[in-house]
Motif scaffolding. Structure first.
Motif, PDB file in Angstrom:
ATOM      1  N   TYR A 103      40.775  40.685  42.407  1.00  0.00           N
ATOM      2  CA  TYR A 103      39.477  40.089  42.715  1.00  0.00           C
ATOM      3  C   TYR A 103      38.356  41.011  42.263  1.00  0.00           C
ATOM      4  CZ  TYR A 103      42.200  37.072  45.819  1.00  0.00           C
ATOM      5  OH  TYR A 103      43.115  36.185  46.321  1.00  0.00           O
ATOM      6  N   GLU A 161      40.370  35.288  54.525  1.00  0.00           N
ATOM      7  CA  GLU A 161      41.329  34.677  53.605  1.00  0.00           C
ATOM      8  C   GLU A 161      40.814  33.330  53.094  1.00  0.00           C
ATOM      9  OE1 GLU A 161      46.123  34.201  53.557  1.00  0.00           O
ATOM     10  OE2 GLU A 161      45.097  33.545  55.384  1.00  0.00           O
ATOM     11  N   LYS A 207      33.722  33.987  47.646  1.00  0.00           N
ATOM     12  CA  LYS A 207      32.896  35.194  47.628  1.00  0.00           C
ATOM     13  C   LYS A 207      33.179  36.083  46.417  1.00  0.00           C
ATOM     14  CE  LYS A 207      31.818  37.326  51.430  1.00  0.00           C
ATOM     15  NZ  LYS A 207      31.914  38.077  52.702  1.00  0.00           N
ATOM     16  N   TRP A 208      34.428  36.133  45.990  1.00  0.00           N
ATOM     17  CA  TRP A 208      34.847  37.027  44.916  1.00  0.00           C
ATOM     18  C   TRP A 208      35.494  36.228  43.801  1.00  0.00           C
ATOM     19  CZ3 TRP A 208      37.822  40.892  48.537  1.00  0.00           C
ATOM     20  CH2 TRP A 208      36.900  41.542  49.354  1.00  0.00           C
ATOM     21  N   GLN A 259      41.575  38.738  57.644  1.00  0.00           N
ATOM     22  CA  GLN A 259      40.420  39.460  57.129  1.00  0.00           C
ATOM     23  C   GLN A 259      40.873  40.477  56.088  1.00  0.00           C
ATOM     24  OE1 GLN A 259      36.945  39.462  57.995  1.00  0.00           O
ATOM     25  NE2 GLN A 259      37.435  37.502  58.932  1.00  0.00           N
ATOM     26  N   TYR A 260      40.141  40.541  54.983  1.00  0.00           N
ATOM     27  CA  TYR A 260      40.412  41.518  53.934  1.00  0.00           C
ATOM     28  C   TYR A 260      39.206  42.440  53.799  1.00  0.00           C
ATOM     29  CZ  TYR A 260      44.140  38.322  52.697  1.00  0.00           C
ATOM     30  OH  TYR A 260      45.252  37.527  52.734  1.00  0.00           O
ATOM     31  N   THR A 263      33.965  41.676  42.512  1.00  0.00           N
ATOM     32  CA  THR A 263      32.684  41.364  43.127  1.00  0.00           C
ATOM     33  C   THR A 263      31.650  42.367  42.621  1.00  0.00           C
ATOM     34  OG1 THR A 263      31.525  40.930  45.222  1.00  0.00           O
ATOM     35  CG2 THR A 263      33.099  42.761  45.209  1.00  0.00           C
ATOM     36  N   THR A 275      35.823  39.957  53.562  1.00  0.00           N
ATOM     37  CA  THR A 275      35.939  38.520  53.385  1.00  0.00           C
ATOM     38  C   THR A 275      37.116  38.020  54.203  1.00  0.00           C
ATOM     39  OG1 THR A 275      36.019  36.699  51.788  1.00  0.00           O
ATOM     40  CG2 THR A 275      37.418  38.601  51.331  1.00  0.00           C
ATOM     41  N   ILE A 326      37.749  34.066  50.428  1.00  0.00           N
ATOM     42  CA  ILE A 326      37.898  35.071  49.374  1.00  0.00           C
ATOM     43  C   ILE A 326      37.628  34.492  47.984  1.00  0.00           C
ATOM     44  CG2 ILE A 326      40.410  34.827  49.067  1.00  0.00           C
ATOM     45  CD1 ILE A 326      40.422  37.974  48.850  1.00  0.00           C
ATOM     46  N   ASN A 327      38.071  33.267  47.721  1.00  0.00           N
ATOM     47  CA  ASN A 327      37.865  32.675  46.396  1.00  0.00           C
ATOM     48  C   ASN A 327      36.434  32.193  46.175  1.00  0.00           C
ATOM     49  OD1 ASN A 327      40.505  33.065  45.343  1.00  0.00           O
ATOM     50  ND2 ASN A 327      41.224  31.390  46.630  1.00  0.00           N
ATOM     51  N   GLN A 378      44.501  44.380  54.187  1.00  0.00           N
ATOM     52  CA  GLN A 378      44.420  43.283  55.137  1.00  0.00           C
ATOM     53  C   GLN A 378      44.294  43.901  56.518  1.00  0.00           C
ATOM     54  OE1 GLN A 378      47.586  40.419  55.014  1.00  0.00           O
ATOM     55  NE2 GLN A 378      46.400  38.947  56.184  1.00  0.00           N
ATOM     56  N   LYS A 407      38.438  35.611  41.354  1.00  0.00           N
ATOM     57  CA  LYS A 407      39.864  35.948  41.281  1.00  0.00           C
ATOM     58  C   LYS A 407      40.262  36.023  39.799  1.00  0.00           C
ATOM     59  CE  LYS A 407      44.341  34.866  43.241  1.00  0.00           C
ATOM     60  NZ  LYS A 407      45.097  33.951  44.102  1.00  0.00           N
TER      61      LYS A 407
END
Length: 123
Positions: A94, A108, A114-115, A64-65, A96, A106, A111-112, A57, A117
């Motif tokens: 996650y 927060e 784009k990638w 942002q991750y 990708t 990505t 994230i779900n 993070q 889980k």
């Protein structure tokens, strides 16, 4: 004794293998060093290679991750190395597709989207 970063990395690999297994994959670890950490087979999706990294993070950017995707020589992982990147953040796992980037970013909130889980897609 193993360096703390090696221990953190191995814990992330084990969490990734557990999430893959819970989602119908049959994970295996290579006996010799490879560019990927896990090879897995899925009855519907076939075989795939996974590189596992611990997600970070960003402290200088709110929510942002980043998944750092560089090999030991500084070059990015490519499709020749692995099919998917897996990022582990605590108990969340996650996935990708590999796109040849040195970093996968990505927020927060996204994230779900784009990638995938894996820790919540359990079959």
């Amino acid at each position: 004794m193993a360096h703390p970063t090696q221990i953190i990395g191995k814990v992330s690999e084990l969490k990734a293998a557990q999430a893959l297994l819970a989602n119908g994959w049959q994970p295996a670890f290579p006996l010799v060093d490879e560019a990927h950490d896990i090879q897995a087979w899925h009855p519907e999706l076939g075989s795939a290679r996974f590189q596992v990294k611990t997600l970070r993070q960003r402290t200088d950017r709110a929510n942002q991750y980043v998944l750092y995707a560089r090999k030991g020589n500084g070059t990015p992982y490519t499709k020749e190395d692995c099919d998917y990147m897996i990022g582990v953040l605590g108990d969340d796992v996650y996935m990708t597709e590999v796109r040849g980037c040195t970093e996968y970013w990505t927020s927060e909130n996204a994230i779900n989207e784009k990638w995938t889980k894996l820790s919540e897609v359990i079959a």
